[in-house]
Enzyme design. Structure first.
Site, PDB file in Angstrom:
ATOM      1  N   HIS A  18      -5.573   6.927 -13.232  1.00  0.00           N
ATOM      2  CA  HIS A  18      -5.440   7.493 -11.881  1.00  0.00           C
ATOM      3  C   HIS A  18      -4.183   8.368 -11.803  1.00  0.00           C
ATOM      4  O   HIS A  18      -4.200   9.447 -11.216  1.00  0.00           O
ATOM      5  CB  HIS A  18      -5.298   6.375 -10.836  1.00  0.00           C
ATOM      6  CG  HIS A  18      -6.508   5.511 -10.634  1.00  0.00           C
ATOM      7  ND1 HIS A  18      -6.486   4.144 -10.813  1.00  0.00           N
ATOM      8  CD2 HIS A  18      -7.777   5.813 -10.243  1.00  0.00           C
ATOM      9  CE1 HIS A  18      -7.685   3.636 -10.536  1.00  0.00           C
ATOM     10  NE2 HIS A  18      -8.493   4.620 -10.192  1.00  0.00           N
ATOM     11  N   LYS A  42     -17.472  -2.310  -3.524  1.00  0.00           N
ATOM     12  CA  LYS A  42     -17.166  -3.267  -4.607  1.00  0.00           C
ATOM     13  C   LYS A  42     -16.457  -4.515  -4.103  1.00  0.00           C
ATOM     14  O   LYS A  42     -15.801  -4.487  -3.072  1.00  0.00           O
ATOM     15  CB  LYS A  42     -16.238  -2.605  -5.620  1.00  0.00           C
ATOM     16  CG  LYS A  42     -16.784  -1.352  -6.238  1.00  0.00           C
ATOM     17  CD  LYS A  42     -15.711  -0.726  -7.122  1.00  0.00           C
ATOM     18  CE  LYS A  42     -16.193   0.573  -7.740  1.00  0.00           C
ATOM     19  NZ  LYS A  42     -15.115   1.261  -8.447  1.00  0.00           N
ATOM     20  N   ARG A  91     -14.402  10.636 -16.307  1.00  0.00           N
ATOM     21  CA  ARG A  91     -14.016  10.133 -17.617  1.00  0.00           C
ATOM     22  C   ARG A  91     -15.088  10.497 -18.632  1.00  0.00           C
ATOM     23  O   ARG A  91     -14.854  11.211 -19.574  1.00  0.00           O
ATOM     24  CB  ARG A  91     -13.831   8.618 -17.579  1.00  0.00           C
ATOM     25  CG  ARG A  91     -12.548   8.207 -16.902  1.00  0.00           C
ATOM     26  CD  ARG A  91     -12.594   6.796 -16.451  1.00  0.00           C
ATOM     27  NE  ARG A  91     -13.583   6.631 -15.385  1.00  0.00           N
ATOM     28  CZ  ARG A  91     -13.645   5.583 -14.592  1.00  0.00           C
ATOM     29  NH1 ARG A  91     -12.822   4.583 -14.762  1.00  0.00           N
ATOM     30  NH2 ARG A  91     -14.543   5.520 -13.635  1.00  0.00           N
ATOM     31  N   SER A 129     -10.411   0.450 -13.714  1.00  0.00           N
ATOM     32  CA  SER A 129      -9.778  -0.727 -13.119  1.00  0.00           C
ATOM     33  C   SER A 129     -10.582  -1.979 -13.482  1.00  0.00           C
ATOM     34  O   SER A 129     -10.008  -3.039 -13.719  1.00  0.00           O
ATOM     35  CB  SER A 129      -9.682  -0.586 -11.602  1.00  0.00           C
ATOM     36  OG  SER A 129      -8.916   0.538 -11.264  1.00  0.00           O
TER      37      SER A 129
HETATM   38  P1  ADP Z   1     -14.099   4.118  -6.641  1.00  0.00           P
HETATM   39  O1  ADP Z   1     -14.437   2.706  -6.272  1.00  0.00           O
HETATM   40  O2  ADP Z   1     -14.108   5.056  -5.459  1.00  0.00           O
HETATM   41  O3  ADP Z   1     -14.838   4.663  -7.810  1.00  0.00           O
HETATM   42  P2  ADP Z   1     -11.786   3.956  -8.402  1.00  0.00           P
HETATM   43  O4  ADP Z   1     -10.413   3.499  -8.058  1.00  0.00           O
HETATM   44  O5  ADP Z   1     -12.548   3.176  -9.405  1.00  0.00           O
HETATM   45  O6  ADP Z   1     -12.542   4.039  -7.011  1.00  0.00           O
HETATM   46  O7  ADP Z   1     -11.742   5.454  -8.875  1.00  0.00           O
HETATM   47  C1  ADP Z   1     -11.253   6.466  -8.038  1.00  0.00           C
HETATM   48  C2  ADP Z   1     -11.385   7.802  -8.746  1.00  0.00           C
HETATM   49  O8  ADP Z   1     -10.503   7.833  -9.862  1.00  0.00           O
HETATM   50  C3  ADP Z   1     -12.789   8.090  -9.304  1.00  0.00           C
HETATM   51  O9  ADP Z   1     -13.078   9.461  -9.156  1.00  0.00           O
HETATM   52  C4  ADP Z   1     -12.667   7.734 -10.747  1.00  0.00           C
HETATM   53  O10 ADP Z   1     -13.576   8.484 -11.532  1.00  0.00           O
HETATM   54  C5  ADP Z   1     -11.229   8.140 -11.016  1.00  0.00           C
HETATM   55  N1  ADP Z   1     -10.696   7.395 -12.169  1.00  0.00           N
HETATM   56  C6  ADP Z   1     -10.733   6.080 -12.406  1.00  0.00           C
HETATM   57  N2  ADP Z   1     -10.186   5.764 -13.613  1.00  0.00           N
HETATM   58  C7  ADP Z   1      -9.801   6.948 -14.141  1.00  0.00           C
HETATM   59  C8  ADP Z   1      -9.203   7.338 -15.381  1.00  0.00           C
HETATM   60  N3  ADP Z   1      -8.942   6.450 -16.355  1.00  0.00           N
HETATM   61  N4  ADP Z   1      -8.932   8.637 -15.573  1.00  0.00           N
HETATM   62  C9  ADP Z   1      -9.246   9.540 -14.604  1.00  0.00           C
HETATM   63  N5  ADP Z   1      -9.831   9.265 -13.454  1.00  0.00           N
HETATM   64  C10 ADP Z   1     -10.107   7.979 -13.216  1.00  0.00           C
END
Ligand code: ADP
Length: 161
Positions: A18, A42, A91, A129
């Protein structure tokens, strides 16, 4: 109008993936608002206050970033912040279908708002995550994948010494 992007997500917890995306976003946008979803689909490990705190600490040295939370429709929130851009990370191909559907739905709900996707750094393509929590709960070493503060929070949550 300032060039603002809203970066929404669950951030349960915020990872270096992130953070990589925020850094990349700041090359394009003047300001990024990280918007923590209060009611995501989630099941989450951390409550909203904990997630906000971990983001605050992880980004303590970054300027041009605001941290906020929202509930309800994302496009309504984006409008309320006078923004026109949603920032999301990609990703691998596995992200594509879900992100595509969401972007199309948001466009249908509010055609004036565009979703912008940035590719994460190669180091973080595997990092989510949920995978992180999966590793942490079983005592896997996740140092270097999250800020030290988040690492400690995960250890507390899972009662690891
Ligand atoms: P959500 O539940 O909305 O998917 P996340 O916190 O899982 O929330 O992800 C938020 C955003 O950050 C999404 O667009 C996801 O693709 C991106 N994201 C999550 N992990 C990574 C990573 N390792 N590198 C780049 N972007 C990421």
């Amino acid at each position: 109008m300032a060039n603002i992007a809203i970066y929404p997500g669950s951030f349960d917890p915020i990872t270096n993936g992130h953070l990589d995306l925020v850094e990349r976003g700041l090359k394009i946008f003047d300001h990024i608002i990280i918007a923590v979803a209060k009611n995501p689909a989630k099941k989450l490990l951390f409550d909203v206050e904990e997630r906000l705190e971990m983001i605050r600490v992880s980004l303590a040295h970054t300027t041009r970033v605001t941290i906020d939370s929202f509930s309800g429709l994302l496009v309504d929130y984006v409008r309320s912040r006078n923004a026109r851009v949603i920032l999301r990370g990609l990703r691998a191909v596995t992200d594509f279908e879900y992100e595509f559907q969401m972007a199309m739905m948001n466009r249908r709900l509010e055609p004036a708002i565009e979703t912008v996707f940035l590719m994460t750094g190669l180091r973080w393509v595997f990092l989510s995550s949920s995978i992180l929590k999966e590793a942490a709960v079983h005592g896997g070493n996740i140092q270097g994948m999250v800020h030290e503060f988040v690492y400690q929070k995960l250890r507390e949550k899972f009662n690891l010494t």
